[in-house]
Design an enzyme around this catalytic site. Structure first.
Site, PDB file in Angstrom:
ATOM      1  N   LYS A 132       0.822  -1.226   0.000  1.00  0.00           N
ATOM      2  CA  LYS A 132       0.000   0.000   0.000  1.00  0.00           C
ATOM      3  C   LYS A 132       0.843   1.258   0.000  1.00  0.00           C
ATOM      4  CE  LYS A 132      -4.415  -1.586   1.699  1.00  0.00           C
ATOM      5  NZ  LYS A 132      -5.435  -1.558   2.720  1.00  0.00           N
TER       6      LYS A 132
ATOM      7  N   LYS B 112      -5.123  -9.334  -7.504  1.00  0.00           N
ATOM      8  CA  LYS B 112      -6.331  -9.519  -6.688  1.00  0.00           C
ATOM      9  C   LYS B 112      -7.471  -8.617  -7.155  1.00  0.00           C
ATOM     10  CE  LYS B 112      -6.374  -7.765  -2.592  1.00  0.00           C
ATOM     11  NZ  LYS B 112      -6.075  -7.330  -1.223  1.00  0.00           N
TER      12      LYS B 112
ATOM     13  N   LYS C 213     -11.025  -2.974  -4.825  1.00  0.00           N
ATOM     14  CA  LYS C 213     -11.771  -1.722  -4.990  1.00  0.00           C
ATOM     15  C   LYS C 213     -10.920  -0.672  -5.688  1.00  0.00           C
ATOM     16  CE  LYS C 213     -13.869  -2.266  -0.445  1.00  0.00           C
ATOM     17  NZ  LYS C 213     -13.821  -1.913   0.955  1.00  0.00           N
TER      18      LYS C 213
HETATM   19  P1  TYM Z   1     -11.025  -5.292   3.542  1.00  0.00           P
HETATM   20  O1  TYM Z   1     -12.039  -4.266   3.844  1.00  0.00           O
HETATM   21  O2  TYM Z   1      -9.901  -4.956   2.641  1.00  0.00           O
HETATM   22  O3  TYM Z   1     -11.716  -6.573   2.967  1.00  0.00           O
HETATM   23  C1  TYM Z   1     -12.797  -7.182   3.636  1.00  0.00           C
HETATM   24  C2  TYM Z   1     -12.695  -8.680   3.534  1.00  0.00           C
HETATM   25  O4  TYM Z   1     -12.701  -9.073   2.153  1.00  0.00           O
HETATM   26  C3  TYM Z   1     -11.593  -9.922   1.885  1.00  0.00           C
HETATM   27  N1  TYM Z   1     -11.157  -9.689   0.501  1.00  0.00           N
HETATM   28  C4  TYM Z   1     -11.025 -10.663  -0.402  1.00  0.00           C
HETATM   29  N2  TYM Z   1     -11.225 -11.993  -0.331  1.00  0.00           N
HETATM   30  C5  TYM Z   1     -11.010 -12.706  -1.446  1.00  0.00           C
HETATM   31  N3  TYM Z   1     -10.616 -12.162  -2.630  1.00  0.00           N
HETATM   32  C6  TYM Z   1     -10.407 -10.834  -2.749  1.00  0.00           C
HETATM   33  N4  TYM Z   1     -10.054 -10.307  -3.922  1.00  0.00           N
HETATM   34  C7  TYM Z   1     -10.608 -10.017  -1.596  1.00  0.00           C
HETATM   35  N5  TYM Z   1     -10.514  -8.686  -1.366  1.00  0.00           N
HETATM   36  C8  TYM Z   1     -10.842  -8.511  -0.077  1.00  0.00           C
HETATM   37  C9  TYM Z   1     -10.526  -9.500   2.890  1.00  0.00           C
HETATM   38  O5  TYM Z   1      -9.588 -10.531   3.103  1.00  0.00           O
HETATM   39  C10 TYM Z   1     -11.365  -9.220   4.110  1.00  0.00           C
HETATM   40  O6  TYM Z   1     -11.625 -10.414   4.820  1.00  0.00           O
HETATM   41  N6  TYM Z   1      -7.971  -5.534   7.486  1.00  0.00           N
HETATM   42  C11 TYM Z   1      -9.262  -5.943   6.998  1.00  0.00           C
HETATM   43  C12 TYM Z   1     -10.401  -5.399   7.828  1.00  0.00           C
HETATM   44  C13 TYM Z   1     -10.322  -5.676   9.289  1.00  0.00           C
HETATM   45  C14 TYM Z   1     -10.532  -6.931   9.924  1.00  0.00           C
HETATM   46  C15 TYM Z   1     -10.427  -6.689  11.312  1.00  0.00           C
HETATM   47  C16 TYM Z   1     -10.777  -8.213   9.442  1.00  0.00           C
HETATM   48  C17 TYM Z   1     -10.102  -4.764  10.279  1.00  0.00           C
HETATM   49  N7  TYM Z   1     -10.156  -5.372  11.482  1.00  0.00           N
HETATM   50  C18 TYM Z   1     -10.556  -7.716  12.270  1.00  0.00           C
HETATM   51  C19 TYM Z   1     -10.916  -9.232  10.394  1.00  0.00           C
HETATM   52  C20 TYM Z   1     -10.812  -8.983  11.763  1.00  0.00           C
HETATM   53  C21 TYM Z   1      -9.419  -5.436   5.584  1.00  0.00           C
HETATM   54  O7  TYM Z   1      -8.705  -4.592   5.137  1.00  0.00           O
HETATM   55  O8  TYM Z   1     -10.460  -5.907   4.920  1.00  0.00           O
END
Ligand code: TYM
Length: 334
Positions: A113, A197, A200
């Protein structure tokens, strides 16, 4: 039998896509019947990269609506917004003092990032994973459903929990949480490039299926998705060497629960157009109703606020007990 405690979160940073759904949110709804579940909208994480306030607010409602539209039931699960439960930020501070700089320096997501710009990103982006550890440990969660991109953050959470338990001689105070990652569908790839991947932040909207895409948009995007000039292969091994095709097979399997071998047996030797037509149909059946429901719920902010209020109360109650123990263990005067 002791119930597991499940926690996960999604950032309110823009339209949710098929990767978020198949990699994470779909599993949230599945887990809520047998476990104690908490699902948060992680707005504190979102601002590690600048967000316009109106967009952040709107996106927070949209993730709430997406949770509900995907079948998360606020009577069974706690749905809440991270910034409304102050314990997240408070525990994150304590964990910042436990976590080592060297551990954070190894986080690949920070490197990705920040890129070449690491001197100029927010320090919040660097300490992002300790806040994520706080989200999980604040409820002593034991299981965390996520996509595979979050695996390293989960390993760090375990290291932080272990070090806290050791440093403060509080064996087993924090459980070491397990990631729950569904192998085939834990990394949904871009429809334009099977080696990156689905995200967004990809500038091309044709790289992803958004949860709010309508029927015609889904058909157009799948039609344009990259495949191969050959007919549909007849073996898993051949498909594994074709990143874009493999991704479409994973998606097909993820939305229909047919195995990849079953899908091969239907389409092998045919050109890709039949496969794509049926994949579009399967996506329309599974995804389009979620998008329609999200849009409907976005017009009912009163209900969304009510869900968040109730979630906040429940999450606060549970988190305050753990935070109180943490403060005692650390030695803060009451
Ligand atoms: P975020 O908001 O980027 O994504 C949310 C969830 O979607 C999954 N994800 C994917 N899974 C499969 N293929 C993809 N292309 C893909 N893109 C996103 C992510 O793995 C995630 O599960 N750090 C986390 C948010 C977070 C969190 C937490 C998660 C904050 N605190 C505590 C679990 C527990 C994140 O950036 O998710």
């Amino acid at each position: 039998m002791i119930k597991k405690t499940v926690l996960s979160g999604v950032q309110p940073t823009g339209d949710l896509h098929l990767g978020n759904y198949l990699g994470a949110i779909k599993n949230f709804a599945k887990m809520q019947n047998e476990n104690e579940c908490l699902f948060c909208i992680v707005d504190l994480h979102a601002i590690t990269v600048f967000q316009k306030s109106e967009e952040l607010r709107n996106n927070t409602y949209e993730v709430t609506a997406a949770y509900l539209a995907s079948g998360i039931d606020p009577k069974k699960s706690v749905i809440f917004n991270q910034s409304q439960v102050s314990g997240h930020a408070e525990l994150a501070w304590v964990l910042n003092c436990v976590c080592r700089m060297g551990w954070l320096n190894r986080m690949t997501q920070f490197k990705e990032k920040s890129g070449k710009n690491s001197e100029n990103v927010s320090s919040g982006l660097f300490t992002y994973p300790t806040l994520m550890a706080a989200d999980i440990l604040l409820y002593k969660a034991t299981h965390v459903p996520v996509g595979s991109d979050q695996k390293q953050h989960l390993e760090l959470t375990r290291d932080i929990a272990q070090k806290f338990n050791n440093d403060y001689e509080s064996q087993d105070f924090f459980p070491l949480p397990e990631p729950y990652i569904e192998k085939e569908i834990s990394r949904v790839m871009s429809l334009r490039d099977g080696t990156s991947k689905m995200s967004k932040s990809d500038i091309s909207d044709y790289s992803r299926i958004n949860l709010i895409d309508d029927k015609d948009t889904i058909i157009k995007k799948i039609k344009k998705s990259k495949t191969a000039d050959t007919p549909v292969p007849s073996s898993i091994e051949t498909i594994s060497d074709m990143p874009e095709v493999n991704n479409l097979f994973n998606i097909f399997s993820g939305v229909t629960s047919m195995s990849k071998n079953e899908i091969i047996s239907i389409y092998e030797g045919q050109n890709f157009s039949n496969f794509k037509n049926d994949l579009s149909d399967a996506l329309i059946e599974k995804i389009a109703p979620i998008g329609i429901e999200i849009k409907k719920l976005m017009n009912d902010k009163k209900y969304l606020n009510q869900v968040l209020q109730e979630g906040k109360e429940k999450a606060r109650k549970k988190s305050e007990l753990v935070l109180k123990d943490v403060y005692d263990i650390v030695g803060f005067v009451k």
